[in-house]
Design a protein around this motif. Structure first.
Motif: not given
Length: 119
Positions: A6, A20, A22, A36, A96
């Protein structure tokens, strides 16, 4: 060996946004659902959002619906979480997760990224 990494966390003021990411490796990314989760201090880990293998179906927790959006780019082996209108109660470590080979649970987890929302 499935690996999830992440990135994108940080400190933001209430009302702000973060995205975010991942990055996944170790198997065919596009075959599996992703999700998530988050865990705030002193609280249990909670579900935030999930997305199916193709990206055609998503699900968001009521607490983030309308503010967060999960998406994926199978060409980049990456899943995203766009977070808008952030609130102090969104402060948590965000994780993640990847669906296991059996398709019934999330068996693979990243190390987490800290999101802190100041009031």
């Amino acid at each position: 060996q499935v690996q999830l990494v992440e990135s994108g966390g940080g400190l933001v003021q209430a009302g702000g946004s973060l995205r975010l990411s991942c990055a996944a490796s170790g198997r065919t990314f596009s075959n599996y659902a992703m999700a998530w989760f988050r865990q705030a201090p002193g609280k249990e880990r909670e579900f935030v959002a999930s997305i199916n293998w193709s990206g055609s179906n998503t699900y968001h927790a009521d607490s983030v619906k309308g503010r967060f959006t999960i998406s994926r780019d199978n060409a980049k082996n990456t899943v995203y979480l766009q977070m808008n209108s952030l609130k102090p109660e969104d402060t948590a470590v965000y994780y993640c997760a990847a669906e296991g080979n059996g398709g019934k649970s999330y068996d693979y987890w990243g190390q987490g990224t800290q999101v802190t929302v100041s009031s």
